[in-house]
Write a protein that holds these residues in place. Structure first.
Motif, PDB file in Angstrom:
ATOM      1  N   VAL A  65       0.832  -1.200   0.000  1.00 25.74           N
ATOM      2  CA  VAL A  65       0.000   0.000   0.000  1.00 25.74           C
ATOM      3  C   VAL A  65       0.864   1.247   0.000  1.00 25.74           C
ATOM      4  N   ILE A  66       0.261   2.335  -0.469  1.00 29.74           N
ATOM      5  CA  ILE A  66       0.828   3.670  -0.320  1.00 29.74           C
ATOM      6  C   ILE A  66      -0.128   4.423   0.591  1.00 29.74           C
ATOM      7  N   ALA A  67       0.343   4.790   1.774  1.00 28.36           N
ATOM      8  CA  ALA A  67      -0.513   5.404   2.776  1.00 28.36           C
ATOM      9  C   ALA A  67      -0.546   6.915   2.610  1.00 28.36           C
ATOM     10  N   VAL A  68      -1.742   7.478   2.756  1.00 27.97           N
ATOM     11  CA  VAL A  68      -1.932   8.928   2.741  1.00 27.97           C
ATOM     12  C   VAL A  68      -2.041   9.382   4.192  1.00 27.97           C
ATOM     13  N   TRP A  69      -1.008  10.059   4.682  1.00 24.85           N
ATOM     14  CA  TRP A  69      -1.005  10.571   6.042  1.00 24.85           C
ATOM     15  C   TRP A  69      -1.370  12.046   6.012  1.00 24.85           C
ATOM     16  N   SER A  70      -2.317  12.420   6.863  1.00 24.44           N
ATOM     17  CA  SER A  70      -2.783  13.807   6.894  1.00 24.44           C
ATOM     18  C   SER A  70      -2.768  14.337   8.317  1.00 24.44           C
ATOM     19  N   ALA A  71      -2.307  15.576   8.455  1.00 25.17           N
ATOM     20  CA  ALA A  71      -2.305  16.220   9.764  1.00 25.17           C
ATOM     21  C   ALA A  71      -3.722  16.520  10.241  1.00 25.17           C
ATOM     22  N   LEU A  72      -4.702  16.407   9.342  1.00 25.45           N
ATOM     23  CA  LEU A  72      -6.090  16.668   9.713  1.00 25.45           C
ATOM     24  C   LEU A  72      -6.749  15.455  10.361  1.00 25.45           C
ATOM     25  N   ARG A  73      -6.066  14.318  10.354  1.00 23.86           N
ATOM     26  CA  ARG A  73      -6.561  13.148  11.072  1.00 23.86           C
ATOM     27  C   ARG A  73      -5.674  12.945  12.296  1.00 23.86           C
ATOM     28  N   GLU A  74      -6.278  12.915  13.448  1.00 25.22           N
ATOM     29  CA  GLU A  74      -5.512  12.989  14.689  1.00 25.22           C
ATOM     30  C   GLU A  74      -5.470  11.678  15.470  1.00 25.22           C
ATOM     31  N   ASP A  75      -5.905  10.572  14.881  1.00 28.42           N
ATOM     32  CA  ASP A  75      -5.931   9.302  15.622  1.00 28.42           C
ATOM     33  C   ASP A  75      -4.722   8.421  15.343  1.00 28.42           C
ATOM     34  N   GLY A  76      -3.725   8.973  14.654  1.00 29.38           N
ATOM     35  CA  GLY A  76      -2.509   8.204  14.398  1.00 29.38           C
ATOM     36  C   GLY A  76      -2.629   7.154  13.325  1.00 29.38           C
ATOM     37  N   GLN A  77      -3.664   7.221  12.497  1.00 30.02           N
ATOM     38  CA  GLN A  77      -3.878   6.277  11.414  1.00 30.02           C
ATOM     39  C   GLN A  77      -3.817   7.004  10.070  1.00 30.02           C
ATOM     40  N   PRO A  78      -3.467   6.281   9.000  1.00 32.59           N
ATOM     41  CA  PRO A  78      -3.498   6.920   7.672  1.00 32.59           C
ATOM     42  C   PRO A  78      -4.905   7.396   7.341  1.00 32.59           C
ATOM     43  N   ALA A  79      -4.983   8.525   6.681  1.00 30.06           N
ATOM     44  CA  ALA A  79      -6.287   9.048   6.269  1.00 30.06           C
ATOM     45  C   ALA A  79      -6.875   8.229   5.133  1.00 30.06           C
ATOM     46  N   ASP A  80      -6.025   7.603   4.335  1.00 31.32           N
ATOM     47  CA  ASP A  80      -6.483   6.791   3.206  1.00 31.32           C
ATOM     48  C   ASP A  80      -5.312   5.938   2.741  1.00 31.32           C
ATOM     49  N   THR A  81      -5.584   4.964   1.904  1.00 27.98           N
ATOM     50  CA  THR A  81      -4.525   4.128   1.334  1.00 27.98           C
ATOM     51  C   THR A  81      -4.779   3.908  -0.148  1.00 27.98           C
ATOM     52  N   TYR A  82      -3.700   3.676  -0.871  1.00 28.90           N
ATOM     53  CA  TYR A  82      -3.755   3.350  -2.303  1.00 28.90           C
ATOM     54  C   TYR A  82      -3.160   1.965  -2.465  1.00 28.90           C
ATOM     55  N   ASP A  83      -3.896   1.072  -3.089  1.00 29.51           N
ATOM     56  CA  ASP A  83      -3.454  -0.308  -3.251  1.00 29.51           C
ATOM     57  C   ASP A  83      -2.338  -0.372  -4.294  1.00 29.51           C
ATOM     58  N   ALA A  84      -1.095  -0.521  -3.841  1.00 26.76           N
ATOM     59  CA  ALA A  84       0.045  -0.528  -4.763  1.00 26.76           C
ATOM     60  C   ALA A  84       0.076  -1.771  -5.641  1.00 26.76           C
ATOM     61  N   ARG A  85      -0.709  -2.788  -5.278  1.00 24.44           N
ATOM     62  CA  ARG A  85      -0.712  -4.004  -6.089  1.00 24.44           C
ATOM     63  C   ARG A  85      -1.324  -3.784  -7.462  1.00 24.44           C
ATOM     64  N   ILE A  86      -2.182  -2.751  -7.600  1.00 22.46           N
ATOM     65  CA  ILE A  86      -2.798  -2.533  -8.905  1.00 22.46           C
ATOM     66  C   ILE A  86      -1.857  -1.841  -9.876  1.00 22.46           C
ATOM     67  N   LEU A  87      -0.717  -1.337  -9.382  1.00 27.17           N
ATOM     68  CA  LEU A  87       0.217  -0.658 -10.275  1.00 27.17           C
ATOM     69  C   LEU A  87       0.673  -1.565 -11.400  1.00 27.17           C
ATOM     70  N   HIS A  88       0.888  -2.858 -11.089  1.00 24.61           N
ATOM     71  CA  HIS A  88       1.403  -3.754 -12.116  1.00 24.61           C
ATOM     72  C   HIS A  88       0.362  -4.101 -13.166  1.00 24.61           C
ATOM     73  N   PHE A  89      -0.912  -3.860 -12.879  1.00 24.15           N
ATOM     74  CA  PHE A  89      -1.936  -4.132 -13.888  1.00 24.15           C
ATOM     75  C   PHE A  89      -1.885  -3.122 -15.026  1.00 24.15           C
ATOM     76  N   TYR A  90      -1.217  -2.001 -14.813  1.00 27.00           N
ATOM     77  CA  TYR A  90      -0.938  -1.073 -15.904  1.00 27.00           C
ATOM     78  C   TYR A  90       0.365  -1.460 -16.600  1.00 27.00           C
ATOM     79  N   LEU A  91       1.392  -1.665 -15.799  1.00 29.53           N
ATOM     80  CA  LEU A  91       2.737  -1.845 -16.351  1.00 29.53           C
ATOM     81  C   LEU A  91       2.929  -3.169 -17.067  1.00 29.53           C
ATOM     82  N   VAL A  92       2.602  -4.267 -16.392  1.00 31.74           N
ATOM     83  CA  VAL A  92       2.920  -5.590 -16.945  1.00 31.74           C
ATOM     84  C   VAL A  92       2.269  -5.825 -18.302  1.00 31.74           C
ATOM     85  N   PRO A  93       0.949  -5.605 -18.467  1.00 30.51           N
ATOM     86  CA  PRO A  93       0.360  -5.838 -19.801  1.00 30.51           C
ATOM     87  C   PRO A  93       0.954  -4.935 -20.875  1.00 30.51           C
TER      88      PRO A  93
END
Length: 218
Positions: free
Chosen positions: A62-90
């Protein structure tokens, strides 16, 4: 080789290249994720100049989106890095397997494709960050985005994450067929402002030009 034979050879090469490239991706993915997240982070840094609140951190799948606007110590969102190869490999497999393409043009097409895909995925990460603030962080979205804007960012993220997975490899194949397939010489000649006879390659057309010029001289 007949057209059917060329298609069969192309499909056979794809059947070999795709599994090999998917297997090799495990070693490439961490570095590639770091590259794309670094580029996207640079774009976001320019957007948030003077008041940086967002950081992208690549780790594992994953690629985590960390934001100072979220204060619970967790990423605000994530991007699934596994889908990157579905563009590149084919895309890489299609370019390497495409029949009748000289290696210089093949490498040039590969370089252009990689540049475009990296740019595309950088933009996809920027869209993910915007989606984080427009949709995922509900309180931030309520204060700063209209319902229409939130809907647009939801549609953009879905488009980048899913629709483009099919569209990008298909566009690569269409480009190769259009420019380097049977009609490719004619199409490239038209784009350069010339003309090419149907069914004749650029070399054949070029070879006829001196004879035509000599006939005009007589």
């Amino acid at each position: 080789m007949s057209p059917a034979g060329r298609i069969g050879l192309f499909l056979a090469k794809l059947a070999i290249l795709v599994p090999v490239l998917f297997w090799a991706w495990g070693w490439v993915q961490p570095g590639y994720s770091a590259l794309v997240s670094g580029l996207a982070g640079g774009v976001i840094g320019m957007e948030e100049w003077g008041g940086r609140v967002t950081h992208l951190v690549a780790g594992g799948d994953v690629i985590a989106v960390w934001s100072a606007l979220r204060e619970d110590g967790q990423p605000a969102d994530t991007y699934d890095a596994r889908i990157l190869h579905f563009y590149l490999v084919p895309c890489i497999a299609v370019i390497l397997a495409f029949p009748g393409l000289p290696w210089l043009r093949r490498l040039r097409a590969l370089g252009v494709a990689l540049l475009l895909i990296v740019s595309f995925q950088t933009l996809a990460l920027v869209v993910t960050v915007e989606h984080t603030y427009a949709v995922t962080l509900a309180e931030v979205a309520r204060r700063n985005y209209t319902p229409l804007e939130s809907s647009v960012y939801s549609w953009l993220r879905e488009s980048f994450d899913f629709l483009a997975v099919q569209a990008v490899p298909a566009a690569t194949l269409v480009f190769l067929v259009a420019f380097y397939g049977p009609l490719g010489g004619g199409l490239r000649s038209v784009l350069r402002g010339g003309s090419a006879s149907p069914g004749k390659s650029e070399k054949e057309v070029a070879g006829e030009e001196p004879a035509a010029s000599g006939a005009e001289g007589r």
